[in-house]
Every structure is written in C-alpha cells, then in structure tokens.
Write an enzyme that holds these catalytic residues in place. Structure first.
Site, PDB file in Angstrom:
ATOM      1  N   ARG A  67       0.803  -1.142   0.028  1.00 54.26           N
ATOM      2  CA  ARG A  67       0.169  -0.023  -0.074  1.00 54.26           C
ATOM      3  C   ARG A  67       0.869   1.159   0.020  1.00 54.26           C
ATOM      4  O   ARG A  67       0.774   2.123  -0.763  1.00 54.26           O
ATOM      5  CB  ARG A  67      -0.834   0.144   1.172  1.00 54.26           C
ATOM      6  CG  ARG A  67      -2.346  -0.187   1.190  1.00 54.26           C
ATOM      7  CD  ARG A  67      -2.816  -0.984   2.197  1.00 54.26           C
ATOM      8  NE  ARG A  67      -1.949  -2.247   2.582  1.00 54.26           N
ATOM      9  CZ  ARG A  67      -1.952  -3.275   1.894  1.00 54.26           C
ATOM     10  NH1 ARG A  67      -2.695  -3.554   1.400  1.00 54.26           N
ATOM     11  NH2 ARG A  67      -0.757  -4.194   2.415  1.00 54.26           N
ATOM     12  N   THR A  68       1.725   1.244   0.753  1.00 52.47           N
ATOM     13  CA  THR A  68       2.520   2.567   1.110  1.00 52.47           C
ATOM     14  C   THR A  68       3.415   2.806  -0.097  1.00 52.47           C
ATOM     15  O   THR A  68       3.133   3.929  -0.812  1.00 52.47           O
ATOM     16  CB  THR A  68       3.369   2.572   2.185  1.00 52.47           C
ATOM     17  OG1 THR A  68       2.625   2.473   3.467  1.00 52.47           O
ATOM     18  CG2 THR A  68       3.834   4.066   2.649  1.00 52.47           C
ATOM     19  N   LYS A  97      26.527  -5.109  -2.466  1.00 50.77           N
ATOM     20  CA  LYS A  97      28.314  -5.004  -2.492  1.00 50.77           C
ATOM     21  C   LYS A  97      29.043  -4.401  -1.162  1.00 50.77           C
ATOM     22  O   LYS A  97      30.164  -4.087  -1.257  1.00 50.77           O
ATOM     23  CB  LYS A  97      28.582  -4.259  -3.731  1.00 50.77           C
ATOM     24  CG  LYS A  97      28.053  -4.703  -5.120  1.00 50.77           C
ATOM     25  CD  LYS A  97      28.356  -3.892  -6.183  1.00 50.77           C
ATOM     26  CE  LYS A  97      27.653  -4.387  -7.633  1.00 50.77           C
ATOM     27  NZ  LYS A  97      27.392  -3.294  -8.491  1.00 50.77           N
ATOM     28  N   ARG A 118      11.573   3.855   3.494  1.00 47.95           N
ATOM     29  CA  ARG A 118      11.041   2.980   4.354  1.00 47.95           C
ATOM     30  C   ARG A 118      12.208   2.084   4.682  1.00 47.95           C
ATOM     31  O   ARG A 118      12.920   1.718   3.896  1.00 47.95           O
ATOM     32  CB  ARG A 118       9.625   2.209   3.996  1.00 47.95           C
ATOM     33  CG  ARG A 118       9.551   0.917   5.011  1.00 47.95           C
ATOM     34  CD  ARG A 118       8.242   0.469   4.209  1.00 47.95           C
ATOM     35  NE  ARG A 118       7.153   1.074   4.858  1.00 47.95           N
ATOM     36  CZ  ARG A 118       6.026   0.647   4.893  1.00 47.95           C
ATOM     37  NH1 ARG A 118       5.776  -0.661   4.729  1.00 47.95           N
ATOM     38  NH2 ARG A 118       4.915   1.331   5.193  1.00 47.95           N
ATOM     39  N   HIS A 147       4.899   6.704  11.298  1.00 49.17           N
ATOM     40  CA  HIS A 147       4.652   6.385  10.032  1.00 49.17           C
ATOM     41  C   HIS A 147       3.550   7.622   9.630  1.00 49.17           C
ATOM     42  O   HIS A 147       2.460   7.475   9.515  1.00 49.17           O
ATOM     43  CB  HIS A 147       3.769   5.037   9.708  1.00 49.17           C
ATOM     44  CG  HIS A 147       3.501   4.580   8.373  1.00 49.17           C
ATOM     45  ND1 HIS A 147       3.704   5.399   7.072  1.00 49.17           N
ATOM     46  CD2 HIS A 147       3.070   3.546   8.077  1.00 49.17           C
ATOM     47  CE1 HIS A 147       3.563   4.727   6.269  1.00 49.17           C
ATOM     48  NE2 HIS A 147       2.923   3.346   6.730  1.00 49.17           N
TER      49      HIS A 147
HETATM   50  C1  NCD Z   1       1.576  -0.759   8.024  1.00 43.08           C
HETATM   51  C2  NCD Z   1       3.175  -0.562   7.977  1.00 43.08           C
HETATM   52  O1  NCD Z   1       3.853  -1.115   7.293  1.00 43.08           O
HETATM   53  O2  NCD Z   1       3.832   0.159   9.140  1.00 43.08           O
HETATM   54  N1  NCD Z   1       1.338  -0.934   6.832  1.00 43.08           N
HETATM   55  C3  NCD Z   1       0.991   0.390   5.996  1.00 43.08           C
HETATM   56  O3  NCD Z   1       2.126   0.964   5.792  1.00 43.08           O
HETATM   57  N2  NCD Z   1      -0.124   0.631   5.589  1.00 43.08           N
HETATM   58  C4  NCD Z   1       1.142  -1.899   8.610  1.00 43.08           C
HETATM   59  C5  NCD Z   1       1.737  -3.202   8.791  1.00 43.08           C
HETATM   60  O4  NCD Z   1       2.957  -3.334   8.464  1.00 43.08           O
HETATM   61  O5  NCD Z   1       1.092  -4.288   9.455  1.00 43.08           O
END
Ligand code: NCD
Length: 322
Positions: A67-68, A97, A118, A147
């Site tokens: 999703r993100t 590497k 991320r 987040h």
């Molecule tokens: C979450 C995350 O990765 O922090 N999902 C998201 O980004 N929508 C929740 C999760 O990993 O369960």
C-alpha cells in the site's frame, strides 16, 4: 552525526523533511487537508496534472510494502512527477556489494528532488535526513517509530466521516507495541481537544511507553485495557492492528496471534455512526464477514484517501503550484 531537531512545518512545507508528527501543528494539518479535495478530483477525473512536472522522486524501500509503496508511486505520478523505485536495496542494489546507508542516500539525492524512505530501523528516516544535503526526506515508516503519512491520511478519513475531530473516542485494538501507524496517529489525535483514546491489547504488547509518556504530557485521557467489550459500545473509531511478527519472538507471536479479532459479533455492539479502520495488511484480525458493512472503511475510503493526502503532501513539499 548530529541529531538535528525536527524542523517544524509552521505553515510552510517547502523543502522540509517529513519525519515525525512532532513537526506538525493544527494549522499545518488544515493547510494540508485544504488541498485534498483538489487532489481527489485530479485522481478521480484522470485530469492531467503538472503540479510537480519535471520532478523526480526516489522511493527507497528497505522493507516489504504494498500500500504505502503503491500509494506514493501513484500519488507522484498523478501530480505529474516521475519516480525511481528501489525495492529491497539489500538484495538488488549496491548495498549488496557493501555500500553504506550514507553513500546510498548521497547517491540517490543526486538523482532526485526528494527521497521517500522505509526502513526497518527506528530513527532511520531522521538518519537519512541528516545525511541528505539537498533534498527532503519523507518517512514512509521507520521500524517501530513513526509512519507520519499513514497517520495524516487516517486522520483525513476520520474527519471525512465525522466532520469534526473534536470529542471523538478512538480505540486502538490489537498488537500495539510495534505499530508505527498507531504511534503516529495517537500523536496526531493528541492535538485535538476532547479526544479520548483507548488502547486494547494483549499483555506484553501494549502501547509504546514513549507514546504513553507523550500523551500523558499532553494531558490526553487514555485508557489501557485488555478487553474490547469494555469500550466497544462507546467507540467512534475502531483502529485495528496486525500482530507484527517480524518484530517479536516466535513464542510471543504464537501466544497472541489470532486472539484479538473483529467479527460480526463485535460489529453488532458498535454504534451505527462509527468506523472500523486498518492500515493493512490484515492477517486475520478483521474477518471478511465484516468487509461489506458500511462502517468498514479499510478497503474503501481509507486507502483512497492515503493517495490523495500523499499527493497534497508531496505537492506542498516540492513547492508545486496547486
Ligand atoms: C503498516 C506498516 O507497514 O507500518 N502498513 C502500512 O504501511 N499501510 C502496517 C503493517 O505493516 O502491518
């Protein structure tokens, strides 16, 4: 490396790193949300947009994501920008590497106008922001830290349903100790008067102590319980979380997985005017029998709003003319 304090937004998003909700005040959220309807229109009517035409954004994800990742990629393209997408650099880039995190960030900032990152390590987005000299860093989830874009989008969904953020009772339900979306949303909600928050979780995976302290400092009314029945009839927003297997021992996972879930029985106790949210992915904590209830927004507006809010945020950070 020096630890730069978070740069407050203070009404001006241009060029700023987006690392934590600590940077936001109510007025910043108001500015951000004021642009969301326009973004929705651009997306829904497939209007060609040049808001960030010519800009390139690197999406650098050291952790799995659907999703993100998809939402950021869509958001950038919807407003006329382009993306360089690096998924799992541990497997598919010079990191294999032996390239350091520092070098990776310096390289990608040379190609781009912003980096969205991320990473499984808490604090890594701030670390990237300390390294990057020229381009803003946007935190798309750092370990069990924050987040922020998920929380901003979730807040928008809540506001859309209730028309106000004041005096709501938000109930966080499930494994909370390792849940960055919960941390960020709780911080964000703490800005609004009269919000009550309840945290319902199995023992050992309750609210992150830093967030508890944060909420207590802000004099937010919070309750920490183990049984959803104690609050369900008085819940406006039920925010459900997944057991984050990757952050705990196998023994603890086995102990708590499958114990906390939302089914038709829970639904039957909820108010007619309430909503169920989940940042997804879900792994059994909301049963599919709940999905078609109008109060279940996790596979509907919650996802779509995620993209619209990210469109507005990127447009503002990159100084696009909206
Ligand atoms: C979450 C995350 O990765 O922090 N999902 C998201 O980004 N929508 C929740 C999760 O990993 O369960």
């Amino acid at each position: 490396m020096d630890n730069k304090p978070f740069d407050s937004i203070n009404g001006d998003f241009r060029g700023k790193d987006i690392i934590s909700l600590d940077q936001f005040a109510q007025k910043d959220i108001k500015i951000l949300f004021s642009h969301v309807p326009k973004m929705r229109e651009i997306a829904l009517k497939a209007m060609p947009s040049k808001i960030i035409a010519g800009k390139i954004v690197v999406i650098l994800f050291y952790e799995p994501s659907s999703r993100t990742f998809g939402s950021f990629s869509t958001a950038i393209k919807q407003i006329g920008g382009q993306t360089v997408e690096i998924l799992n650099p541990q497997q598919f880039s010079s990191v294999v590497k032996g390239e350091t995190f520092e070098d990776t960030i310096r390289v990608f900032e040379a190609y781009s106008d912003a980096i969205i990152i991320r990473h499984p390590e808490t604090g890594s987005a701030q670390k990237a922001a300390d390294i990057a000299r020229f381009v803003p860093i946007i935190n798309a989830g750092d370990g069990i830290g924050e987040h922020p874009t998920q929380a901003l989008a979730d807040l928008y969904s809540i506001k859309e349903k209730f028309k106000t953020l004041h005096n709501l009772h938000v109930v966080f339900f499930g494994e909370l100790a390792h849940y960055r979306s919960v941390n960020s949303l709780a911080k964000l909600l703490a800005m609004f008067e009269g919000i009550r928050m309840s945290f319902i979780s199995p023992a050992k995976v309750g609210l992150n102590p830093n967030i508890r302290q944060y909420l207590q400092n802000k004099k937010v009314k919070i309750r920490e319980l183990h049984n959803l029945d104690e609050v369900i009839e008085d819940t406006d927003v039920l925010y459900v979380s997944r057991v984050k297997k990757e952050f705990m021992s196998e023994a603890l996972y086995k102990k708590i997985q499958g114990k906390y879930f939302v089914d038709k029985n829970v639904l039957s106790k909820m108010k007619a005017k309430s909503i169920i949210m989940h940042p997804l992915p879900r792994v059994g904590e909301i049963l599919p029998e709940v999905d078609n209830d109008p109060r279940a927004i996790y596979l509907r507006s919650q996802i779509r709003n995620g993209t619209y809010v990210r469109m507005a945020l990127i447009a503002l950070v990159l100084g696009g003319k909206i």
